[in-house]
Design a protein around this motif. Structure first.
Motif, PDB file in Angstrom:
ATOM      1  N   LEU A 199      11.874  -2.570  -1.585  1.00  0.00           N
ATOM      2  CA  LEU A 199      12.039  -1.285  -2.248  1.00  0.00           C
ATOM      3  C   LEU A 199      11.353  -0.149  -1.494  1.00  0.00           C
ATOM      4  CD1 LEU A 199      11.598  -2.171  -6.050  1.00  0.00           C
ATOM      5  CD2 LEU A 199      13.696  -1.945  -4.742  1.00  0.00           C
ATOM      6  N   SER A 200      11.074  -0.358  -0.215  1.00  0.00           N
ATOM      7  CA  SER A 200      10.290   0.662   0.494  1.00  0.00           C
ATOM      8  C   SER A 200      11.051   1.977   0.654  1.00  0.00           C
ATOM      9  CB  SER A 200       9.831   0.136   1.854  1.00  0.00           C
ATOM     10  OG  SER A 200      10.958  -0.182   2.617  1.00  0.00           O
ATOM     11  N   ASP A 201      12.368   1.948   0.414  1.00  0.00           N
ATOM     12  CA  ASP A 201      13.121   3.203   0.525  1.00  0.00           C
ATOM     13  C   ASP A 201      13.131   4.015  -0.750  1.00  0.00           C
ATOM     14  OD1 ASP A 201      13.698   2.771   3.130  1.00  0.00           O
ATOM     15  OD2 ASP A 201      15.566   1.698   2.712  1.00  0.00           O
ATOM     16  N   VAL A 202      12.690   3.415  -1.831  1.00  0.00           N
ATOM     17  CA  VAL A 202      12.628   4.166  -3.091  1.00  0.00           C
ATOM     18  C   VAL A 202      11.428   5.097  -3.025  1.00  0.00           C
ATOM     19  CG1 VAL A 202      12.403   4.003  -5.594  1.00  0.00           C
ATOM     20  CG2 VAL A 202      13.623   2.227  -4.320  1.00  0.00           C
ATOM     21  N   LYS A 203      11.682   6.416  -3.075  1.00  0.00           N
ATOM     22  CA  LYS A 203      10.582   7.350  -2.907  1.00  0.00           C
ATOM     23  C   LYS A 203      10.426   8.251  -4.132  1.00  0.00           C
ATOM     24  CE  LYS A 203       9.334   6.225   1.277  1.00  0.00           C
ATOM     25  NZ  LYS A 203       9.874   6.639   2.545  1.00  0.00           N
ATOM     26  N   ILE A 204       9.181   8.491  -4.517  1.00  0.00           N
ATOM     27  CA  ILE A 204       8.886   9.474  -5.549  1.00  0.00           C
ATOM     28  C   ILE A 204       8.075  10.571  -4.867  1.00  0.00           C
ATOM     29  CG2 ILE A 204       7.890   9.836  -7.847  1.00  0.00           C
ATOM     30  CD1 ILE A 204       7.864   6.791  -8.187  1.00  0.00           C
ATOM     31  N   PHE A 205       8.558  11.800  -4.869  1.00  0.00           N
ATOM     32  CA  PHE A 205       7.915  12.893  -4.131  1.00  0.00           C
ATOM     33  C   PHE A 205       7.596  12.483  -2.704  1.00  0.00           C
ATOM     34  CE2 PHE A 205       6.566  13.872  -8.560  1.00  0.00           C
ATOM     35  CZ  PHE A 205       7.255  15.073  -8.673  1.00  0.00           C
ATOM     36  N   GLY A 206       8.503  11.771  -2.089  1.00  0.00           N
ATOM     37  CA  GLY A 206       8.315  11.383  -0.695  1.00  0.00           C
ATOM     38  C   GLY A 206       7.369  10.214  -0.477  1.00  0.00           C
ATOM     39  N   LEU A 207       6.878   9.636  -1.569  1.00  0.00           N
ATOM     40  CA  LEU A 207       5.959   8.509  -1.414  1.00  0.00           C
ATOM     41  C   LEU A 207       6.592   7.243  -1.991  1.00  0.00           C
ATOM     42  CD1 LEU A 207       2.730  10.282  -2.721  1.00  0.00           C
ATOM     43  CD2 LEU A 207       3.242   9.730  -0.345  1.00  0.00           C
ATOM     44  N   THR A 208       6.177   6.093  -1.460  1.00  0.00           N
ATOM     45  CA  THR A 208       6.640   4.850  -2.077  1.00  0.00           C
ATOM     46  C   THR A 208       6.025   4.745  -3.473  1.00  0.00           C
ATOM     47  OG1 THR A 208       4.745   3.624  -1.241  1.00  0.00           O
ATOM     48  CG2 THR A 208       6.715   3.644   0.145  1.00  0.00           C
ATOM     49  N   ILE A 209       6.589   3.869  -4.293  1.00  0.00           N
ATOM     50  CA  ILE A 209       6.088   3.698  -5.659  1.00  0.00           C
ATOM     51  C   ILE A 209       4.578   3.428  -5.628  1.00  0.00           C
ATOM     52  CG2 ILE A 209       6.244   2.299  -7.759  1.00  0.00           C
ATOM     53  CD1 ILE A 209       9.107   1.596  -6.933  1.00  0.00           C
ATOM     54  N   PHE A 210       4.218   2.539  -4.718  1.00  0.00           N
ATOM     55  CA  PHE A 210       2.819   2.156  -4.580  1.00  0.00           C
ATOM     56  C   PHE A 210       1.945   3.367  -4.245  1.00  0.00           C
ATOM     57  CE2 PHE A 210      -0.148  -1.327  -3.422  1.00  0.00           C
ATOM     58  CZ  PHE A 210      -1.123  -0.587  -2.791  1.00  0.00           C
ATOM     59  N   ASP A 211       2.322   4.082  -3.196  1.00  0.00           N
ATOM     60  CA  ASP A 211       1.503   5.227  -2.771  1.00  0.00           C
ATOM     61  C   ASP A 211       1.509   6.340  -3.810  1.00  0.00           C
ATOM     62  OD1 ASP A 211       0.789   4.009  -0.477  1.00  0.00           O
ATOM     63  OD2 ASP A 211       2.354   4.929   0.744  1.00  0.00           O
ATOM     64  N   PHE A 212       2.648   6.500  -4.480  1.00  0.00           N
ATOM     65  CA  PHE A 212       2.710   7.533  -5.499  1.00  0.00           C
ATOM     66  C   PHE A 212       1.720   7.239  -6.626  1.00  0.00           C
ATOM     67  CE2 PHE A 212       4.295   8.838  -9.661  1.00  0.00           C
ATOM     68  CZ  PHE A 212       4.239  10.217  -9.496  1.00  0.00           C
ATOM     69  N   LEU A 213       1.707   6.005  -7.095  1.00  0.00           N
ATOM     70  CA  LEU A 213       0.789   5.652  -8.179  1.00  0.00           C
ATOM     71  C   LEU A 213      -0.657   5.858  -7.750  1.00  0.00           C
ATOM     72  CD1 LEU A 213       2.387   2.434  -9.679  1.00  0.00           C
ATOM     73  CD2 LEU A 213       2.128   4.663 -10.765  1.00  0.00           C
ATOM     74  N   ASP A 214      -0.958   5.401  -6.521  1.00  0.00           N
ATOM     75  CA  ASP A 214      -2.313   5.541  -6.019  1.00  0.00           C
ATOM     76  C   ASP A 214      -2.700   7.020  -5.959  1.00  0.00           C
ATOM     77  OD1 ASP A 214      -4.748   5.339  -4.819  1.00  0.00           O
ATOM     78  OD2 ASP A 214      -4.047   4.465  -2.952  1.00  0.00           O
ATOM     79  N   THR A 215      -1.855   7.837  -5.329  1.00  0.00           N
ATOM     80  CA  THR A 215      -2.189   9.246  -5.169  1.00  0.00           C
ATOM     81  C   THR A 215      -2.268   9.967  -6.507  1.00  0.00           C
ATOM     82  OG1 THR A 215      -0.919   9.149  -3.133  1.00  0.00           O
ATOM     83  CG2 THR A 215      -1.551  11.333  -3.905  1.00  0.00           C
ATOM     84  N   PHE A 216      -1.265   9.771  -7.332  1.00  0.00           N
ATOM     85  CA  PHE A 216      -1.200  10.478  -8.617  1.00  0.00           C
ATOM     86  C   PHE A 216      -2.366  10.088  -9.519  1.00  0.00           C
ATOM     87  CE2 PHE A 216       0.537  10.517 -13.037  1.00  0.00           C
ATOM     88  CZ  PHE A 216       0.577  11.896 -13.183  1.00  0.00           C
ATOM     89  N   ALA A 217      -2.607   8.812  -9.675  1.00  0.00           N
ATOM     90  CA  ALA A 217      -3.675   8.380 -10.574  1.00  0.00           C
ATOM     91  C   ALA A 217      -5.045   8.721  -9.998  1.00  0.00           C
ATOM     92  CB  ALA A 217      -3.566   6.880 -10.853  1.00  0.00           C
ATOM     93  N   THR A 218      -5.226   8.433  -8.706  1.00  0.00           N
ATOM     94  CA  THR A 218      -6.559   8.584  -8.132  1.00  0.00           C
ATOM     95  C   THR A 218      -6.923  10.043  -7.892  1.00  0.00           C
ATOM     96  OG1 THR A 218      -6.187   6.520  -6.975  1.00  0.00           O
ATOM     97  CG2 THR A 218      -8.065   7.814  -6.283  1.00  0.00           C
ATOM     98  N   ASN A 219      -6.000  10.790  -7.274  1.00  0.00           N
ATOM     99  CA  ASN A 219      -6.372  12.151  -6.879  1.00  0.00           C
ATOM    100  C   ASN A 219      -6.127  13.171  -7.969  1.00  0.00           C
ATOM    101  OD1 ASN A 219      -7.292  11.298  -4.468  1.00  0.00           O
ATOM    102  ND2 ASN A 219      -5.592  12.065  -3.254  1.00  0.00           N
ATOM    103  N   ILE A 220      -5.331  12.824  -8.974  1.00  0.00           N
ATOM    104  CA  ILE A 220      -5.058  13.803 -10.016  1.00  0.00           C
ATOM    105  C   ILE A 220      -5.588  13.373 -11.383  1.00  0.00           C
ATOM    106  CG2 ILE A 220      -3.231  15.074 -11.209  1.00  0.00           C
ATOM    107  CD1 ILE A 220      -1.758  15.155  -8.540  1.00  0.00           C
ATOM    108  N   LEU A 221      -5.161  12.215 -11.858  1.00  0.00           N
ATOM    109  CA  LEU A 221      -5.580  11.838 -13.214  1.00  0.00           C
ATOM    110  C   LEU A 221      -7.078  11.591 -13.345  1.00  0.00           C
ATOM    111  CD1 LEU A 221      -2.756   9.509 -14.598  1.00  0.00           C
ATOM    112  CD2 LEU A 221      -3.236  11.891 -15.149  1.00  0.00           C
ATOM    113  N   LEU A 222      -7.670  10.901 -12.376  1.00  0.00           N
ATOM    114  CA  LEU A 222      -9.107  10.616 -12.506  1.00  0.00           C
ATOM    115  C   LEU A 222      -9.938  11.895 -12.518  1.00  0.00           C
ATOM    116  CD1 LEU A 222      -9.733   7.410 -10.320  1.00  0.00           C
ATOM    117  CD2 LEU A 222      -9.091   7.579 -12.705  1.00  0.00           C
ATOM    118  N   PRO A 223      -9.698  12.830 -11.581  1.00  0.00           N
ATOM    119  CA  PRO A 223     -10.465  14.079 -11.666  1.00  0.00           C
ATOM    120  C   PRO A 223     -10.178  14.865 -12.949  1.00  0.00           C
ATOM    121  CG  PRO A 223      -9.498  13.855  -9.482  1.00  0.00           C
ATOM    122  CD  PRO A 223      -8.950  12.739 -10.312  1.00  0.00           C
ATOM    123  N   ILE A 224      -8.915  14.919 -13.395  1.00  0.00           N
ATOM    124  CA  ILE A 224      -8.639  15.659 -14.626  1.00  0.00           C
ATOM    125  C   ILE A 224      -9.390  15.031 -15.799  1.00  0.00           C
ATOM    126  CG2 ILE A 224      -6.851  16.178 -16.353  1.00  0.00           C
ATOM    127  CD1 ILE A 224      -4.940  16.777 -14.174  1.00  0.00           C
ATOM    128  N   GLY A 225      -9.345  13.712 -15.868  1.00  0.00           N
ATOM    129  CA  GLY A 225     -10.056  13.020 -16.947  1.00  0.00           C
ATOM    130  C   GLY A 225     -11.537  13.358 -16.928  1.00  0.00           C
TER     131      GLY A 225
END
Ligand code: TRP
Length: 454
Positions: free
Chosen positions: A370-396
């Protein structure tokens, strides 16, 4: 709800360190440090931990021990009728998202452990092929060929279910007590081997000498994200664990000890990775991110006598470090289902983990088919990592600081920091000041710069 507590002071620290020390230190930290300029990243990271990480951790401890239930329930209990519980909700969402990819990486470590035990990881190194190529191929096999990684991530999910069903404290507390010291000793040994390799100094210099011109907004946001991730902040893990702290536990001492030990593991990891890639002349580009732990380390083991022994030991400990962290992440959602939705322990654990079979599969496959499936240009894996780590954790964490600094019941923080005035805490004014002003402003600015970039 029966009030469960950690059994001993050491056990409580070991369990909290067990949550903090994990893939974040061993796998994510060196990769981030490398991508963000080495020494420049290290210094910003250290500042983030000391200035923001420790106070935010204390805030979570205070809310958790005072509220004494799950991450959402604590806010409802402390400020009934208000919407503050949504902060706990963000945490629970973040913890679930992080678990999706964390389980996959934990699965890789198990696969590497398995490959080290059977010898498959080192089998067939030929004269004609450099060991780097050999291990890079192995990594592809272990991470990208769909079937293997899927199976191992399922094993991790099942282990989580089993341990969480049994109740965490005895198992986790005991396991952490034993494994954490061994992990430290091993890291020291590897560190010694690495820094004494020929040509190691270039790597040490890259990691320890800050080049201040390299400190950019994105380096800062990544360092802060890494600090939150590594200290397990911003998603209710420590809030949940602190509910199990006895009344006499000194929070400041605990937070400082946990953070320093966590930082130490990351620094040691940097001192293992960078000298060795310098020594193997791999500093340039192709060895980054994932490959640091999964290609470079096996190469070091191969240089050492008793290769298989060290490799087994390392991946065993890496796996245990990862497991104690997944358990702490899982416990947040399980505790929520138990206390808020009034489900039994068994139902809660199953409700949380059965869907993870699917979600983690998607993450796992996003490295392969599934490496071609992209969310905002990122793989599912990288998207989750970036979104949760760099956005949700600081907002929380930002919202938690605002709540605790300005809206929580008066005196809550001081009461918790001083154990109801039974210990003198000179630093409490400083900590309150940081929670009210410094931490929220710093986190907000960093988040803003992140959004401006988009
Ligand atoms: N801190 C762990 C690590 O460094 C991962 C982790 C456990 C975590 N619990 C967390 C990250 C809570 C963020 C929030 O590997």
């Amino acid at each position: 709800m029966a009030k469960v507590q950690f059994g001993s002071k050491i056990g409580l620290i070991a369990a909290t360190v067990g949550s903090a020390v994990g893939l974040g230190n061993i796998w994510r930290f060196p990769a981030e440090a490398q991508a963000n300029g080495g020494g420049a990243f290290l210094i910003v990271y250290l500042a983030c931990v000391l200035l923001i990480g420790i106070p935010v951790m204390l805030g979570e401890f205070a809310i958790g021990r005072e509220g004494a239930t799950d991450a959402v329930g604590d806010y409802q209990r402390l400020s009934p009728g208000k919407k503050w519980w949504l902060i706990g909700g963000i945490g629970i969402l973040a913890s679930y998202l992080i678990n999706m990819f964390y389980i996959v990486v934990a699965g890789w470590t198990l696969e590497y452990l398995f490959g080290s035990v059977t010898g498959d990881l080192f089998a067939g190194i030929s004269e004609t092929q450099s060991s780097g190529v050999h291990f890079a191929n192995k990594m592809q096999e272990y991470i990208q060929y769909d079937f293997g990684p899927l199976i191992f991530s399922y094993v991790v999910i099942i282990l989580n279910i089993v341990i969480l069903l049994k109740g965490v404290k005895k198992g986790i507390e005991r396991m952490s007590n034993l494994m954490m010291p061994v992990l430290f000793i091993l890291l020291l040994i590897f560190c010694y081997v690495s820094v004494t390799l020929p040509g190691a100094s270039k790597g040490i210099e890259f990691f320890l000498t800050p080049d201040f011109s390299k400190i950019t907004p994105s380096v800062i946001i990544n360092a802060l994200g890494q600090a939150f991730f590594s200290l397990s902040l911003g998603m209710g893990v420590l809030i949940t664990y602190a509910a199990y702290y006895p009344k006499k536990t000194k929070l400041i001492g605990t937070a400082t000890t946990v953070s320093l030990l966590d930082m130490l593991v990351s620094v040691l990891m940097g001192l293992i990775i960078f000298p060795s890639i310098a020594s193997f002349d791999l500093m340039d580009n192709s060895y980054k991110g994932l490959t640091l732990v999964f290609v470079t380390l096996p190469e070091i083991f191969q240089q050492m006598p008793a290769t298989q022994f060290w490799s087994v030991l390392f991946f065993l400990l890496l796996f245990v470090a990862a497991l104690t962290s997944t358990i702490s992440i899982g416990e947040v959602t399980v505790r929520f289902c138990q206390d808020r939705m009034k489900l039994s322990r068994v139902k809660s654990v199953l409700l949380v983990f059965i869907p993870l079979f699917i979600f983690s599969s998607l993450c796992s496959l996003s490295q392969g088919s599934l490496s071609d499936v992209k969310i905002f240009g990122l793989t599912i894996f990288d998207f989750l990592d970036t979104f949760a780590t760099n956005i949700l954790l600081p907002i929380g964490s930002l919202l938690m600081c605002i709540y605790l600094g300005w809206f929580a019941p008066k005196g809550l923080l001081v009461k918790q920091l001083t154990n109801n005035n039974s210990v003198a805490v000179r630093l409490s004014k400083v900590i309150i000041f940081i929670i009210r002003w410094i931490a929220p402003i710093a986190i907000a600015m960093i988040l803003l710069s992140q959004f401006v970039k988009f």
